[in-house]
Design a protein around this motif. Structure first.
Motif, PDB file in Angstrom:
ATOM      1  N   ASN A   1     -62.083  48.060 -38.258  1.00 43.26           N
ATOM      2  CA  ASN A   1     -62.087  48.621 -36.812  1.00 43.26           C
ATOM      3  C   ASN A   1     -61.061  48.814 -35.656  1.00 43.26           C
ATOM      4  OD1 ASN A   1     -63.788  49.777 -34.794  1.00 43.26           O
ATOM      5  ND2 ASN A   1     -64.947  47.772 -34.416  1.00 43.26           N
ATOM      6  N   LEU A   2     -60.264  49.182 -35.824  1.00 39.09           N
ATOM      7  CA  LEU A   2     -58.743  49.330 -35.061  1.00 39.09           C
ATOM      8  C   LEU A   2     -58.597  50.488 -34.117  1.00 39.09           C
ATOM      9  CD1 LEU A   2     -55.925  49.960 -38.603  1.00 39.09           C
ATOM     10  CD2 LEU A   2     -56.686  47.955 -36.807  1.00 39.09           C
ATOM     11  N   ARG A   3     -58.096  49.270 -32.948  1.00 40.49           N
ATOM     12  CA  ARG A   3     -58.792  50.139 -31.038  1.00 40.49           C
ATOM     13  C   ARG A   3     -57.377  50.251 -31.240  1.00 40.49           C
ATOM     14  NH1 ARG A   3     -62.831  52.577 -33.821  1.00 40.49           N
ATOM     15  NH2 ARG A   3     -64.229  52.423 -33.133  1.00 40.49           N
ATOM     16  N   GLU A   4     -56.368  51.141 -30.610  1.00 40.21           N
ATOM     17  CA  GLU A   4     -55.629  51.332 -29.876  1.00 40.21           C
ATOM     18  C   GLU A   4     -55.512  50.751 -28.890  1.00 40.21           C
ATOM     19  OE1 GLU A   4     -52.702  51.200 -30.968  1.00 40.21           O
ATOM     20  OE2 GLU A   4     -52.608  52.639 -33.343  1.00 40.21           O
ATOM     21  N   PRO A   5     -55.414  50.216 -27.418  1.00 38.93           N
ATOM     22  CA  PRO A   5     -54.009  49.225 -28.133  1.00 38.93           C
ATOM     23  C   PRO A   5     -53.757  47.865 -29.164  1.00 38.93           C
ATOM     24  CG  PRO A   5     -53.775  49.278 -26.180  1.00 38.93           C
ATOM     25  CD  PRO A   5     -55.200  49.743 -26.189  1.00 38.93           C
ATOM     26  N   TYR A   6     -54.907  47.717 -29.169  1.00 40.58           N
ATOM     27  CA  TYR A   6     -54.991  45.863 -29.542  1.00 40.58           C
ATOM     28  C   TYR A   6     -54.809  46.547 -31.343  1.00 40.58           C
ATOM     29  CZ  TYR A   6     -56.504  45.977 -25.238  1.00 40.58           C
ATOM     30  OH  TYR A   6     -56.553  46.583 -23.908  1.00 40.58           O
ATOM     31  N   CYS A   7     -54.063  46.480 -31.944  1.00 43.12           N
ATOM     32  CA  CYS A   7     -53.511  46.703 -33.391  1.00 43.12           C
ATOM     33  C   CYS A   7     -52.639  45.484 -33.754  1.00 43.12           C
ATOM     34  CB  CYS A   7     -53.600  48.079 -33.661  1.00 43.12           C
ATOM     35  SG  CYS A   7     -54.307  49.201 -33.432  1.00 43.12           S
ATOM     36  N   ASP A   8     -52.507  44.156 -33.422  1.00 39.85           N
ATOM     37  CA  ASP A   8     -51.270  43.491 -33.722  1.00 39.85           C
ATOM     38  C   ASP A   8     -51.916  43.438 -35.259  1.00 39.85           C
ATOM     39  OD1 ASP A   8     -49.795  41.199 -34.726  1.00 39.85           O
ATOM     40  OD2 ASP A   8     -50.507  40.406 -31.985  1.00 39.85           O
TER      41      ASP A   8
ATOM     42  N   GLU B   1     -58.276  53.311 -41.104  1.00 40.57           N
ATOM     43  CA  GLU B   1     -57.217  52.282 -41.621  1.00 40.57           C
ATOM     44  C   GLU B   1     -57.673  52.351 -42.469  1.00 40.57           C
ATOM     45  OE1 GLU B   1     -61.330  51.447 -37.907  1.00 40.57           O
ATOM     46  OE2 GLU B   1     -61.426  51.298 -40.163  1.00 40.57           O
ATOM     47  N   MET B   2     -57.249  52.650 -44.011  1.00 40.93           N
ATOM     48  CA  MET B   2     -57.174  52.286 -44.876  1.00 40.93           C
ATOM     49  C   MET B   2     -55.176  52.118 -44.696  1.00 40.93           C
ATOM     50  SD  MET B   2     -57.935  53.027 -48.759  1.00 40.93           S
ATOM     51  CE  MET B   2     -57.287  54.378 -48.085  1.00 40.93           C
ATOM     52  N   ARG B   3     -54.938  53.705 -44.521  1.00 38.19           N
ATOM     53  CA  ARG B   3     -53.845  53.840 -44.934  1.00 38.19           C
ATOM     54  C   ARG B   3     -53.002  53.284 -43.761  1.00 38.19           C
ATOM     55  NH1 ARG B   3     -53.142  59.169 -46.577  1.00 38.19           N
ATOM     56  NH2 ARG B   3     -54.665  60.123 -47.668  1.00 38.19           N
ATOM     57  N   ARG B   4     -53.159  53.449 -42.347  1.00 35.65           N
ATOM     58  CA  ARG B   4     -53.229  52.747 -41.468  1.00 35.65           C
ATOM     59  C   ARG B   4     -52.666  51.580 -41.604  1.00 35.65           C
ATOM     60  NH1 ARG B   4     -53.509  53.168 -36.561  1.00 35.65           N
ATOM     61  NH2 ARG B   4     -52.167  51.518 -35.918  1.00 35.65           N
ATOM     62  N   VAL B   5     -53.309  50.349 -42.407  1.00 37.43           N
ATOM     63  CA  VAL B   5     -53.224  49.074 -43.155  1.00 37.43           C
ATOM     64  C   VAL B   5     -51.998  49.339 -44.145  1.00 37.43           C
ATOM     65  CG1 VAL B   5     -53.651  47.464 -44.285  1.00 37.43           C
ATOM     66  CG2 VAL B   5     -55.428  48.070 -42.733  1.00 37.43           C
ATOM     67  N   LEU B   6     -52.224  49.979 -45.033  1.00 35.27           N
ATOM     68  CA  LEU B   6     -50.316  50.560 -46.058  1.00 35.27           C
ATOM     69  C   LEU B   6     -49.589  51.130 -44.991  1.00 35.27           C
ATOM     70  CD1 LEU B   6     -52.545  52.806 -48.701  1.00 35.27           C
ATOM     71  CD2 LEU B   6     -51.847  50.064 -48.368  1.00 35.27           C
ATOM     72  N   GLU B   7     -49.536  51.765 -43.902  1.00 36.19           N
ATOM     73  CA  GLU B   7     -48.269  51.543 -43.076  1.00 36.19           C
ATOM     74  C   GLU B   7     -47.339  50.309 -42.658  1.00 36.19           C
ATOM     75  OE1 GLU B   7     -49.596  54.734 -40.301  1.00 36.19           O
ATOM     76  OE2 GLU B   7     -49.990  56.207 -41.777  1.00 36.19           O
ATOM     77  N   PHE B   8     -48.852  49.755 -42.034  1.00 40.24           N
ATOM     78  CA  PHE B   8     -48.449  48.395 -41.638  1.00 40.24           C
ATOM     79  C   PHE B   8     -47.528  47.895 -42.488  1.00 40.24           C
ATOM     80  CE2 PHE B   8     -52.294  48.291 -38.837  1.00 40.24           C
ATOM     81  CZ  PHE B   8     -50.737  48.731 -37.833  1.00 40.24           C
ATOM     82  N   MET B   9     -48.178  47.324 -43.868  1.00 37.30           N
ATOM     83  CA  MET B   9     -47.697  46.999 -44.823  1.00 37.30           C
ATOM     84  C   MET B   9     -46.375  47.568 -45.220  1.00 37.30           C
ATOM     85  SD  MET B   9     -51.035  45.650 -46.795  1.00 37.30           S
ATOM     86  CE  MET B   9     -50.369  45.088 -48.103  1.00 37.30           C
ATOM     87  N   GLY B  10     -45.609  49.028 -44.619  1.00 40.48           N
ATOM     88  CA  GLY B  10     -44.496  49.825 -45.031  1.00 40.48           C
ATOM     89  C   GLY B  10     -44.922  49.704 -46.379  1.00 40.48           C
ATOM     90  N   THR B  11     -46.447  50.119 -47.381  1.00 36.77           N
ATOM     91  CA  THR B  11     -46.543  50.440 -48.136  1.00 36.77           C
ATOM     92  C   THR B  11     -46.531  52.445 -48.368  1.00 36.77           C
ATOM     93  OG1 THR B  11     -47.009  48.328 -49.248  1.00 36.77           O
ATOM     94  CG2 THR B  11     -47.607  50.265 -50.679  1.00 36.77           C
TER      95      THR B  11
END
Length: 307
Positions: free
Chosen positions: A157-164, A184-194
């Motif tokens: 449940n990602l909500r900007e700007p609270y995405c640490d 959100e799945m794509r964001r998690v992969l971006e966070f992981m650099g994948t």
């Protein structure tokens, strides 16, 4: 060795924000964890909503509404300093909600009270999101309760700007079940650099990296995917006339949990999840007034399979 999650009773604790969503046409009680708890109750589950409200008019109104719906008042802490949480909601041209989440508010300061650890430890599941971790006090309480909980269900449940992502990563490592939408799945992969390649590979990568037993992907009108640790299960969306999409993912998760804690088959779990998500999407608001019989009638008109 995997835990046996079927030994507990049917109580489910939902931890996090309880607040007023302020829409152009008025205010509605909301907050993702509460929306899950509300719809779990409609499915016959003894759900509980752990949160904190202010000692103000909005808090008293919220307290009256939640206790009127059967939620124990002992789970609602009262803050004499911080105000009751509010979110200013607007809609874009496609009917998608945009949120301005006020901070700081009472639910940022949930305390780990005596007895709460024991109660959570004796419940079937513990549901939490990432937004509640934006403040240190509620975040510390969350991590303490995660040590007590059995089946840990993480709705990202990602909500900007609270995405640490440092915090999200810690929560992913704690979770037994992770629910997210495709964005959100794509964001998690971006966070992981994948890089994203396929949905199948993305799910496996996240599962392996964080040692998550089960992953649930909601895809709106394109259905949903459930990976139970052994096999993939795809459930098509149930077509409805959309009233609004507020809380659709929360009701989907409530439907999923209501069957998951019963040890139902993956097919039955996903049917309940997609059916409840569709039903609530066809109503106004995340917590519409309805009975289980209303939901059953809806499903009868959409499918002949048991829910």
């Amino acid at each position: 060795m995997e835990k046996d999650f079927q030994v507990n009773n049917d109580r489910v604790f939902c931890y996090g924000e309880v607040l007023w969503d302020i829409f152009p046409d008025g205010a509605r009680a909301g907050g993702a964890p509460f929306n899950v708890a509300y719809n779990l109750r409609k499915m016959g589950v003894n759900s509980r909503a752990i949160s904190r409200i202010g000692n103000d008019d909005l808090g008293r109104q919220l307290h009256a509404k939640l206790t009127g719906w059967g939620f124990p008042e002992s789970d609602l802490q009262i803050d004499v300093i911080q105000p009751t949480g509010t979110v200013l909601a607007t809609f874009d041209a496609h009917g998608e909600a945009q949120y301005d989440i006020v901070a700081p508010v009472a639910w940022d300061f949930i305390e780990n009270t005596p007895g709460l650890f024991y109660e959570v430890n004796n419940a079937a599941a513990f549901v939490f999101g990432s937004l509640i971790a934006r403040n240190e006090t509620s975040r510390n309480t969350l991590f303490a309760l995660l040590e007590a909980s059995n089946l840990k269900v993480f709705d990202i449940n990602l909500r900007e700007p609270y995405c640490d992502f440092a915090i999200i990563s810690q929560l992913l490592h704690k979770a037994d079940i992770v629910k997210m939408n495709k964005a959100e799945m794509r964001r998690v992969l971006e966070f992981m650099g994948t890089a994203y390649t396929t949905e199948h590979d993305a799910v496996r990568y996240i599962q392996d990296h964080f040692s998550v037993n089960e992953i649930l992907i909601s895809k709106g009108s394109k259905g949903a995917l459930y990976y139970d640790g052994h096999q993939d299960y795809f459930a098509p969306a149930i077509p409805v006339t959309v009233k609004d999409t507020v809380g659709s993912g929360d009701s989907f998760l409530a439907g999923f949990i209501s069957k998951r804690i019963q040890g139902a088959s993956p097919e039955d779990i996903m049917l309940r999840a997609t059916a409840l998500g569709a039903f609530v999407t066809s109503q106004e608001g995340a917590c519409p007034e309805y009975t289980f019989a209303d939901f059953e009638n809806f499903v009868t008109h959409k499918t002949t399979t048991s829910i």
